[in-house]
Design an enzyme around this catalytic site. Sequence first.
Site, PDB file in Angstrom:
ATOM      1  N   PRO A  16     -32.858   4.591   1.821  1.00  0.00           N
ATOM      2  CA  PRO A  16     -32.275   4.881   2.976  1.00  0.00           C
ATOM      3  C   PRO A  16     -31.157   4.057   3.611  1.00  0.00           C
ATOM      4  O   PRO A  16     -31.125   2.854   3.389  1.00  0.00           O
ATOM      5  CB  PRO A  16     -33.617   4.831   3.940  1.00  0.00           C
ATOM      6  CG  PRO A  16     -34.241   3.701   3.062  1.00  0.00           C
ATOM      7  CD  PRO A  16     -33.781   4.007   1.767  1.00  0.00           C
ATOM      8  N   ALA A  18     -28.399   3.516   7.124  1.00  0.00           N
ATOM      9  CA  ALA A  18     -28.015   3.725   8.228  1.00  0.00           C
ATOM     10  C   ALA A  18     -26.585   4.400   8.370  1.00  0.00           C
ATOM     11  O   ALA A  18     -25.695   3.833   7.762  1.00  0.00           O
ATOM     12  CB  ALA A  18     -28.043   2.720   9.336  1.00  0.00           C
ATOM     13  N   CYS A 100     -33.221  -4.347   5.930  1.00  0.00           N
ATOM     14  CA  CYS A 100     -31.912  -4.084   6.652  1.00  0.00           C
ATOM     15  C   CYS A 100     -31.475  -5.465   7.050  1.00  0.00           C
ATOM     16  O   CYS A 100     -32.063  -6.473   7.742  1.00  0.00           O
ATOM     17  CB  CYS A 100     -31.948  -3.166   7.730  1.00  0.00           C
ATOM     18  SG  CYS A 100     -30.195  -3.021   8.510  1.00  0.00           S
ATOM     19  N   ASN A 200     -34.182  -2.062  -6.631  1.00  0.00           N
ATOM     20  CA  ASN A 200     -33.013  -1.758  -5.873  1.00  0.00           C
ATOM     21  C   ASN A 200     -32.022  -3.063  -5.756  1.00  0.00           C
ATOM     22  O   ASN A 200     -32.367  -4.340  -5.729  1.00  0.00           O
ATOM     23  CB  ASN A 200     -33.600  -1.411  -4.365  1.00  0.00           C
ATOM     24  CG  ASN A 200     -32.570  -1.085  -3.518  1.00  0.00           C
ATOM     25  OD1 ASN A 200     -32.251  -1.844  -2.176  1.00  0.00           O
ATOM     26  ND2 ASN A 200     -31.312  -0.388  -3.706  1.00  0.00           N
ATOM     27  N   GLY A 201     -30.894  -2.794  -5.793  1.00  0.00           N
ATOM     28  CA  GLY A 201     -29.887  -3.542  -5.787  1.00  0.00           C
ATOM     29  C   GLY A 201     -28.687  -3.618  -6.742  1.00  0.00           C
ATOM     30  O   GLY A 201     -29.214  -4.058  -7.863  1.00  0.00           O
ATOM     31  N   GLY A 224     -28.399   3.221  -3.556  1.00  0.00           N
ATOM     32  CA  GLY A 224     -27.810   3.127  -2.403  1.00  0.00           C
ATOM     33  C   GLY A 224     -26.260   3.350  -2.310  1.00  0.00           C
ATOM     34  O   GLY A 224     -25.956   4.459  -2.305  1.00  0.00           O
ATOM     35  N   ARG A 225     -25.491   2.286  -2.003  1.00  0.00           N
ATOM     36  CA  ARG A 225     -24.161   2.469  -1.989  1.00  0.00           C
ATOM     37  C   ARG A 225     -23.452   3.217  -3.081  1.00  0.00           C
ATOM     38  O   ARG A 225     -22.373   3.707  -2.796  1.00  0.00           O
ATOM     39  CB  ARG A 225     -23.498   1.149  -1.857  1.00  0.00           C
ATOM     40  CG  ARG A 225     -23.809   0.554  -0.466  1.00  0.00           C
ATOM     41  CD  ARG A 225     -23.487  -1.042  -0.608  1.00  0.00           C
ATOM     42  NE  ARG A 225     -24.067  -1.880  -1.368  1.00  0.00           N
ATOM     43  CZ  ARG A 225     -23.920  -3.133  -1.740  1.00  0.00           C
ATOM     44  NH1 ARG A 225     -22.504  -3.679  -1.374  1.00  0.00           N
ATOM     45  NH2 ARG A 225     -24.571  -3.796  -2.633  1.00  0.00           N
TER      46      ARG A 225
END
Length: 325
Positions: A16, A18, A100, A200-201, A224-225
């Site tokens: 997720p 934002a 976050c 994650n990361g 994510g990114r």
Amino acid sequence: MKIGPYSLNGSVLLAPMAGVTDRPFRILCRQLGAALAASEMVGANPMLQHTRKSQLKRNHEGEPSPRVVQIAGADPSQLAQAARFNVAEGAEIIDINMGCPAKKVCRKLAGSALLADEPLVARILEAVVSAVDVPVTLKMRTGPSPDRRNAVQIAKRAEEIGIAALTLHGRTRDQQYRGEAEYDTLKAVRDVVTLPLIGNGDITDPIKARWILKNIGCDAVMIGRAAQGQPWIFKHIQHFLDTEELLDPPPPELISSWMTQHISGVHALYGTEQGVKVARKHLGWYLQDQPDGQRWRKALMQVESSAEQLKLARQAISAVASVAA
């Protein structure tokens, strides 16, 4: 991997984010191999539930099951109410945001700021798990700061309370997105809990994903990114995990097709005026690091018409492909 009653059809999940993981992006990533895709975080404040922004975040029309909504806040009762509300609206999994690092979130003692208060973390988890009959998951960081990595303690408590799966980003709150993610804490968590664990990361390619799964013992990885501008990364990583074969980059015509679906969906969800503005960042990511991509990005920033934006974006993909060839 299973989360509650849901058996996922892969080991690569969309994180997720934002302002990024709205419905059009989630649907596209699911089509391109993501086994799960969570919504942008939705604030638990009941005064914000019926704002247009919150309604757009919760829009699941046409989205495949299981539908995941991430909630954020610092008040256990508000988070419990938000969980019930979103389940009534169609959420099949509730994810709690304790990862976050954004200042505007942490200033409200939400997101990763919660990790500094372990008793409050426990109260929040207990309130949300007891509030709904669907699986509740947790996304968190390794701790408030490098000298206070308390993910092991929180993970053990989360498992005791009944959290269905845990995602751990290998940075502390203080690190934001600086430096490199570390996985020693992830391994320490794996050693003490049996619940599904998602790494994650800085997972940006198939080789790194396989390393996390094999060496840490995670059940899945979360991207994510690295998915920004290349939503096909899920398919490429999953293919490598299944076959140990690295896929070639997708051809320009496929990228153009996926991008068109994505941007058209953004225009439809937000409306023409806002949709064009929202689409700009995505188009920038599709073109970043491409030959002559910066020139096309600048041109696309000036376009106000949705039809013209799509037309120019297709031209840009074709042009950068020609330069690269």
